[in-house]
Write an enzyme that holds these catalytic residues in place. Structure first.
Site, PDB file in Angstrom:
ATOM      1  CG  PHE A   5      -1.806   1.021   1.548  1.00 26.15           C
ATOM      2  CD1 PHE A   5      -3.079   0.970   1.005  1.00 26.15           C
ATOM      3  CD2 PHE A   5      -1.482   2.076   2.406  1.00 26.15           C
ATOM      4  CE1 PHE A   5      -4.023   1.961   1.300  1.00 26.15           C
ATOM      5  CE2 PHE A   5      -2.420   3.063   2.701  1.00 26.15           C
ATOM      6  CZ  PHE A   5      -3.693   2.995   2.141  1.00 26.15           C
ATOM      7  CB  THR A  56       4.011   7.298   3.495  1.00 23.21           C
ATOM      8  OG1 THR A  56       2.962   6.849   4.354  1.00 23.21           O
ATOM      9  CG2 THR A  56       4.896   8.264   4.245  1.00 23.21           C
ATOM     10  N   GLY A 103       2.686  12.484   4.946  1.00 22.03           N
ATOM     11  CA  GLY A 103       2.609  11.372   5.895  1.00 22.03           C
ATOM     12  C   GLY A 103       1.245  11.427   6.543  1.00 22.03           C
ATOM     13  CD  GLU A 147      -2.286  -0.072   8.193  1.00 23.46           C
ATOM     14  OE1 GLU A 147      -3.485  -0.067   8.516  1.00 23.46           O
ATOM     15  OE2 GLU A 147      -1.753  -0.978   7.535  1.00 23.46           O
TER      16      GLU A 147
HETATM   17  N1  CAA Z   1     -13.861   6.977   5.106  1.00 29.30           N
HETATM   18  C1  CAA Z   1     -14.328   7.509   3.944  1.00 29.30           C
HETATM   19  N2  CAA Z   1     -14.131   8.811   3.604  1.00 29.30           N
HETATM   20  C2  CAA Z   1     -13.428   9.587   4.446  1.00 29.30           C
HETATM   21  C3  CAA Z   1     -12.903   9.094   5.671  1.00 29.30           C
HETATM   22  C4  CAA Z   1     -13.159   7.742   5.994  1.00 29.30           C
HETATM   23  N3  CAA Z   1     -12.708   7.204   7.116  1.00 29.30           N
HETATM   24  N4  CAA Z   1     -12.245  10.083   6.294  1.00 29.30           N
HETATM   25  C5  CAA Z   1     -12.356  11.170   5.513  1.00 29.30           C
HETATM   26  N5  CAA Z   1     -13.068  10.872   4.386  1.00 29.30           N
HETATM   27  C6  CAA Z   1     -13.440  11.774   3.314  1.00 29.30           C
HETATM   28  C7  CAA Z   1     -14.146  12.998   3.875  1.00 29.30           C
HETATM   29  O1  CAA Z   1     -15.541  12.779   3.995  1.00 29.30           O
HETATM   30  C8  CAA Z   1     -13.851  14.058   2.830  1.00 29.30           C
HETATM   31  O2  CAA Z   1     -14.738  13.885   1.720  1.00 29.30           O
HETATM   32  P1  CAA Z   1     -15.342  15.197   0.959  1.00 29.30           P
HETATM   33  O3  CAA Z   1     -14.155  15.939   0.432  1.00 29.30           O
HETATM   34  O4  CAA Z   1     -16.211  14.589  -0.090  1.00 29.30           O
HETATM   35  O5  CAA Z   1     -16.071  15.963   2.004  1.00 29.30           O
HETATM   36  C9  CAA Z   1     -12.465  13.690   2.339  1.00 29.30           C
HETATM   37  O6  CAA Z   1     -12.272  12.295   2.669  1.00 29.30           O
HETATM   38  C10 CAA Z   1     -11.378  14.503   3.001  1.00 29.30           C
HETATM   39  O7  CAA Z   1     -11.524  14.331   4.398  1.00 29.30           O
HETATM   40  P2  CAA Z   1     -10.887  15.331   5.458  1.00 29.30           P
HETATM   41  O8  CAA Z   1     -11.237  16.735   5.119  1.00 29.30           O
HETATM   42  O9  CAA Z   1     -11.227  14.829   6.807  1.00 29.30           O
HETATM   43  O10 CAA Z   1      -9.330  15.139   5.164  1.00 29.30           O
HETATM   44  P3  CAA Z   1      -8.063  15.620   5.970  1.00 29.30           P
HETATM   45  O11 CAA Z   1      -7.060  16.065   4.977  1.00 29.30           O
HETATM   46  O12 CAA Z   1      -8.455  16.532   7.088  1.00 29.30           O
HETATM   47  O13 CAA Z   1      -7.485  14.233   6.564  1.00 29.30           O
HETATM   48  C11 CAA Z   1      -7.076  12.556   8.191  1.00 29.30           C
HETATM   49  C12 CAA Z   1      -8.095  13.476   7.499  1.00 29.30           C
HETATM   50  C13 CAA Z   1      -7.930  11.665   9.069  1.00 29.30           C
HETATM   51  C14 CAA Z   1      -6.094  13.323   9.055  1.00 29.30           C
HETATM   52  C15 CAA Z   1      -6.331  11.736   7.113  1.00 29.30           C
HETATM   53  O14 CAA Z   1      -5.462  12.540   6.366  1.00 29.30           O
HETATM   54  C16 CAA Z   1      -5.519  10.593   7.701  1.00 29.30           C
HETATM   55  O15 CAA Z   1      -6.054   9.555   8.092  1.00 29.30           O
HETATM   56  N6  CAA Z   1      -4.168  10.755   7.766  1.00 29.30           N
HETATM   57  C17 CAA Z   1      -3.289   9.678   8.179  1.00 29.30           C
HETATM   58  C18 CAA Z   1      -2.791   8.921   7.016  1.00 29.30           C
HETATM   59  C19 CAA Z   1      -2.204   7.599   7.416  1.00 29.30           C
HETATM   60  O16 CAA Z   1      -2.770   6.849   8.200  1.00 29.30           O
HETATM   61  N7  CAA Z   1      -1.033   7.282   6.849  1.00 29.30           N
HETATM   62  C20 CAA Z   1      -0.411   6.034   7.036  1.00 29.30           C
HETATM   63  C21 CAA Z   1      -0.013   5.485   5.688  1.00 29.30           C
HETATM   64  S1  CAA Z   1       0.027   3.762   5.439  1.00 29.30           S
HETATM   65  C22 CAA Z   1       1.320   3.140   6.328  1.00 29.30           C
HETATM   66  O17 CAA Z   1       1.425   3.426   7.466  1.00 29.30           O
HETATM   67  C23 CAA Z   1       2.334   2.299   5.666  1.00 29.30           C
HETATM   68  C24 CAA Z   1       2.139   0.850   5.768  1.00 29.30           C
HETATM   69  O18 CAA Z   1       2.445   0.148   4.815  1.00 29.30           O
HETATM   70  C25 CAA Z   1       1.670   0.200   7.018  1.00 29.30           C
END
Ligand code: CAA
Length: 383
Positions: free
Chosen positions: A123, A126, A131, A363
């Site tokens: 996946f 990042t 991030g 995550e």
């Molecule tokens: N399910 C569905 N849709 C969602 C959602 C969810 N859980 N959360 C937000 N959305 C939608 C919102 O409804 C919004 O839609 P509209 O534009 O149509 O209104 C859109 O997505 C944008 O939402 P936000 O305005 O809330 O977005 P944001 O920029 O404020 O971000 C956040 C929200 C929760 C902080 C998000 O950016 C986030 O989760 N960040 C963390 C990312 C993360 O977990 N990264 C890890 C990467 S993977 C990894 O770790 C590597 C690996 O291999 C393990």
């Protein structure tokens, strides 16, 4: 919520526990020290259907419920966290979104080799400048006839060094990243696909976490997952599910740390009696056991909500936040119980201590989980 595990769930847990004991426990120290991906054990996990735990049967999956899935991830992580991580990422942030958002053609092509373990998933969200702020990605996919030309620099990609099928988040509209945010399937071996730097991480060292660099990669337009602009929702839905898997992993690490601490406390003699006879140690063990059980309950609750089709964001964030903190805290207390030996690589507790820490980071960091939880709490009305 019924807290009793079904006969089938108990059988699955027993099977995973047995597998971890016979196949992973003997190599866990060595693969951590050598940073080796244990293909021999991975093949056996494929035969047990660990790669397609929740995929539909028609694509070779086992269609397990989420509670069973968590039990497997917990048991594997209890003895080898690197392999728990490999399975959690493959199953919950690759196979799940592919099955949820993929077209029939995409599922028929990509799911069977992923479910069998012939191919491993990754996946790729990042980037150096994106991030926690996932929307800040700079990777692009520009339409060109029946293809997209993909340019991406993805970092901290779990399974990166061994992955064949990758979900890559890009924007098809560099002028408006949000509008163009999209998910696209990229196969290893596509010209322009390169596995970059292997991270020299503190824990999870048997998992080849790398960067993935895509340079002018021509990818068929049919590889788009969902529609153009759907990518953020795909990413968030995948992470809502993925966080339950990471919580289960953290519970497994915490349980493993408790297991080895209990054993050590019974063996180590100080002041002429085993450590376990000292009340100071008993108090630590009691707190550790209580935290592990609480983290497990929150994790299984989130899994239950998922199986019932409920809103997952809050429960999965709570489970991950609490279980990640628990893993770190319990492993740290385990080091304390081991005293000087806890700081030595001769005892497994130091590996649990190193492996635990990242469950508070990937995550979604603890702080991101807190944002998600607070938003959910604040939007709730009064009963
Ligand atoms: N399910 C569905 N849709 C969602 C959602 C969810 N859980 N959360 C937000 N959305 C939608 C919102 O409804 C919004 O839609 P509209 O534009 O149509 O209104 C859109 O997505 C944008 O939402 P936000 O305005 O809330 O977005 P944001 O920029 O404020 O971000 C956040 C929200 C929760 C902080 C998000 O950016 C986030 O989760 N960040 C963390 C990312 C993360 O977990 N990264 C890890 C990467 S993977 C990894 O770790 C590597 C690996 O291999 C393990």
């Amino acid at each position: 919520m019924d807290l009793t595990l079904s006969i089938q769930q108990r059988q699955i847990r027993r099977m995973a526990r047995q597998f971890a004991k016979t196949e992973l426990a003997p190599i866990a120290k060595e693969i951590d020290e050598e940073g080796r991906f244990p293909w021999e054990a991975v093949e056996k996990m494929g035969a047990l259907n660990f790669f397609g735990m929740q995929a539909p049967r028609r694509y070779g999956g086992a269609e397990l419920d989420s509670i069973s899935y968590c039990l497997v991830i917990e048991e594997i992580s209890r003895l080898c966290a690197s392999m728990g991580l490999m399975l959690a990422v493959h199953n919950s942030v690759v196979v799940f979104p592919l099955n949820q958002f993929g077209s029939d053609e995409q599922k028929a092509k990509f799911l069977p080799p992923l479910a069998s373990g012939e191919k491993i998933g990754a996946f790729c969200l990042t980037e150096p400048n994106a991030g926690s702020d996932a929307m800040a990605i700079e990777s692009t996919a520009i339409r060109d006839g029946d293809s997209y030309i993909v340019n991406a620099n993805k970092i901290f990609v779990t399974n990166g060094g061994v992955a064949d099928t990758l979900i890559v988040f890009v924007s098809v509209n560099p002028e408006d990243v949000k509008k163009g945010f999209s998910a696209i399937l990229v196969e290893r071996g596509t010209p322009g696909f390169e596995v970059g730097l292997l991270e020299n991480n503190c824990g999870m060292r048997a998992n080849p976490v790398t960067s993935i660099v895509l340079t002018d990669c021509r990818v068929p337009r049919t590889n788009l997952l969902g529609r153009e602009g759907d990518g953020f929702k795909v990413a968030m839905a995948a992470l809502d599910t993925g966080r339950i898997g990471i919580a289960a992993q953290a519970v497994g690490i915490a349980q493993g740390a408790l297991d080895v601490s209990l054993k050590y406390a019974k063996e180590r003699i100080q002041f002429r009696v085993p450590l376990a006879r000292h009340q100071a140690i008993q108090m630590m063990l009691a707190d550790m056991g209580t935290m592990v059980e609480a983290a497990r309950l929150l994790t299984l609750k989130a899994a239950h909500v998922r199986d019932q089709g409920g809103d997952l964001s809050g429960p999965s964030a709570m489970a991950k936040l609490f279980a990640g903190r628990t893993a770190s805290k319990v492993a740290s207390m385990g080091v304390q119980i081991h005293g000087g030996y806890g700081y030595s690589k001769d005892y497994p507790i130091e590996r649990y201590f190193r492996d635990a820490r990242v469950t508070e980071i990937y995550e979604g960091t603890n702080e991101i989980q807190q944002i998600v939880i607070a938003r959910e709490l604040l939007k709730g009305g009064e009963d």
